[in-house]
Write a protein that holds these residues in place. Structure first.
Motif, PDB file in Angstrom:
ATOM      1  N   HIS A 128       0.855  -1.189   0.000  1.00  0.00           N
ATOM      2  CA  HIS A 128       0.000   0.000   0.000  1.00  0.00           C
ATOM      3  C   HIS A 128       0.889   1.235   0.000  1.00  0.00           C
ATOM      4  O   HIS A 128       1.752   1.379   0.861  1.00  0.00           O
ATOM      5  CB  HIS A 128      -0.914   0.014   1.217  1.00  0.00           C
ATOM      6  CG  HIS A 128      -1.634   1.312   1.412  1.00  0.00           C
ATOM      7  ND1 HIS A 128      -2.606   1.753   0.540  1.00  0.00           N
ATOM      8  CD2 HIS A 128      -1.500   2.282   2.349  1.00  0.00           C
ATOM      9  CE1 HIS A 128      -3.057   2.929   0.943  1.00  0.00           C
ATOM     10  NE2 HIS A 128      -2.392   3.266   2.044  1.00  0.00           N
ATOM     11  N   HIS A 129       0.693   2.134  -0.961  1.00  0.00           N
ATOM     12  CA  HIS A 129       1.415   3.405  -1.002  1.00  0.00           C
ATOM     13  C   HIS A 129       0.700   4.401  -0.098  1.00  0.00           C
ATOM     14  O   HIS A 129      -0.494   4.648  -0.276  1.00  0.00           O
ATOM     15  CB  HIS A 129       1.477   3.945  -2.430  1.00  0.00           C
ATOM     16  CG  HIS A 129       2.388   3.169  -3.310  1.00  0.00           C
ATOM     17  ND1 HIS A 129       2.011   1.981  -3.911  1.00  0.00           N
ATOM     18  CD2 HIS A 129       3.669   3.400  -3.691  1.00  0.00           C
ATOM     19  CE1 HIS A 129       3.030   1.526  -4.626  1.00  0.00           C
ATOM     20  NE2 HIS A 129       4.042   2.362  -4.513  1.00  0.00           N
ATOM     21  N   VAL A 130       1.406   4.936   0.871  1.00  0.00           N
ATOM     22  CA  VAL A 130       0.829   5.901   1.806  1.00  0.00           C
ATOM     23  C   VAL A 130       0.805   7.264   1.117  1.00  0.00           C
ATOM     24  O   VAL A 130       1.850   7.830   0.803  1.00  0.00           O
ATOM     25  CB  VAL A 130       1.643   5.952   3.117  1.00  0.00           C
ATOM     26  CG1 VAL A 130       1.060   6.972   4.078  1.00  0.00           C
ATOM     27  CG2 VAL A 130       1.693   4.567   3.753  1.00  0.00           C
ATOM     28  N   THR A 131      -0.396   7.778   0.883  1.00  0.00           N
ATOM     29  CA  THR A 131      -0.554   9.030   0.140  1.00  0.00           C
ATOM     30  C   THR A 131      -1.219  10.116   0.973  1.00  0.00           C
ATOM     31  O   THR A 131      -1.708  11.103   0.430  1.00  0.00           O
ATOM     32  CB  THR A 131      -1.375   8.793  -1.134  1.00  0.00           C
ATOM     33  OG1 THR A 131      -2.635   8.233  -0.760  1.00  0.00           O
ATOM     34  CG2 THR A 131      -0.639   7.874  -2.098  1.00  0.00           C
ATOM     35  N   SER A 132      -1.240   9.932   2.295  1.00  0.00           N
ATOM     36  CA  SER A 132      -1.831  10.934   3.162  1.00  0.00           C
ATOM     37  C   SER A 132      -1.226  10.814   4.546  1.00  0.00           C
ATOM     38  O   SER A 132      -0.845   9.720   4.975  1.00  0.00           O
ATOM     39  CB  SER A 132      -3.349  10.735   3.251  1.00  0.00           C
ATOM     40  OG  SER A 132      -3.912  11.592   4.208  1.00  0.00           O
ATOM     41  N   ASP A 133      -1.164  11.930   5.254  1.00  0.00           N
ATOM     42  CA  ASP A 133      -0.747  11.886   6.649  1.00  0.00           C
ATOM     43  C   ASP A 133      -1.971  11.845   7.559  1.00  0.00           C
ATOM     44  O   ASP A 133      -1.871  11.947   8.762  1.00  0.00           O
ATOM     45  CB  ASP A 133       0.158  13.068   6.994  1.00  0.00           C
ATOM     46  CG  ASP A 133      -0.547  14.413   6.897  1.00  0.00           C
ATOM     47  OD1 ASP A 133      -1.736  14.463   6.529  1.00  0.00           O
ATOM     48  OD2 ASP A 133       0.107  15.430   7.192  1.00  0.00           O
ATOM     49  N   GLY A 134      -3.137  11.702   6.962  1.00  0.00           N
ATOM     50  CA  GLY A 134      -4.387  11.707   7.703  1.00  0.00           C
ATOM     51  C   GLY A 134      -5.134  13.015   7.553  1.00  0.00           C
ATOM     52  O   GLY A 134      -6.322  13.097   7.813  1.00  0.00           O
TER      53      GLY A 134
END
Length: 110
Positions: free
Chosen positions: A47-53
């Motif tokens: 999974h590519h993390v594309t947000s810090d929340g």
């Protein structure tokens, strides 16, 4: 039969391409893909993390984490997946900060 009065402009049809991973990124992708899911330990996908929340981050092969299909994709886990919950909801539900984990994996600390 449909006819076209004017040819399509090529500038309006730019192909969408992602940058190929570097050798270091490829090794990292392979290493993370071999890990178990962060939530349940099952075989995982990357999974590519594309947000810090809170805000959107550019997609990079450096920020990846292992998640099984149930915790990764909405069609397998509509109430459990990061795609359904979003990054903030995922952190709230599972108490896992995906961005911090991804940074740790890239730096080799986790």
């Amino acid at each position: 039969m449909l006819t076209r009065s004017a040819p399509l402009k090529r500038s309006a049809m730019k192909p969408w391409r992602r940058k190929a991973p570097t050798a270091a990124e490829r090794r990292h992708l392979d290493r993370v893909a071999q890990m178990g899911c962060l939530v349940c330990g099952q075989p995982s996908t990357v999974h590519h993390v594309t947000s810090d929340g809170y805000k959107r981050l550019p997609r990079t092969h450096e920020r990846i984490v292992p998640l099984c299909p149930r915790h990764h994709m909405i069609q397998f886990g509509p109430h459990e997946s990061v795609e359904a919950l979003g990054h903030a909801g995922f952190r709230e539900t599972y108490d896992i900060d995906l961005l911090a984990v991804a940074k740790g994996l890239w730096e080799g600390g986790i």
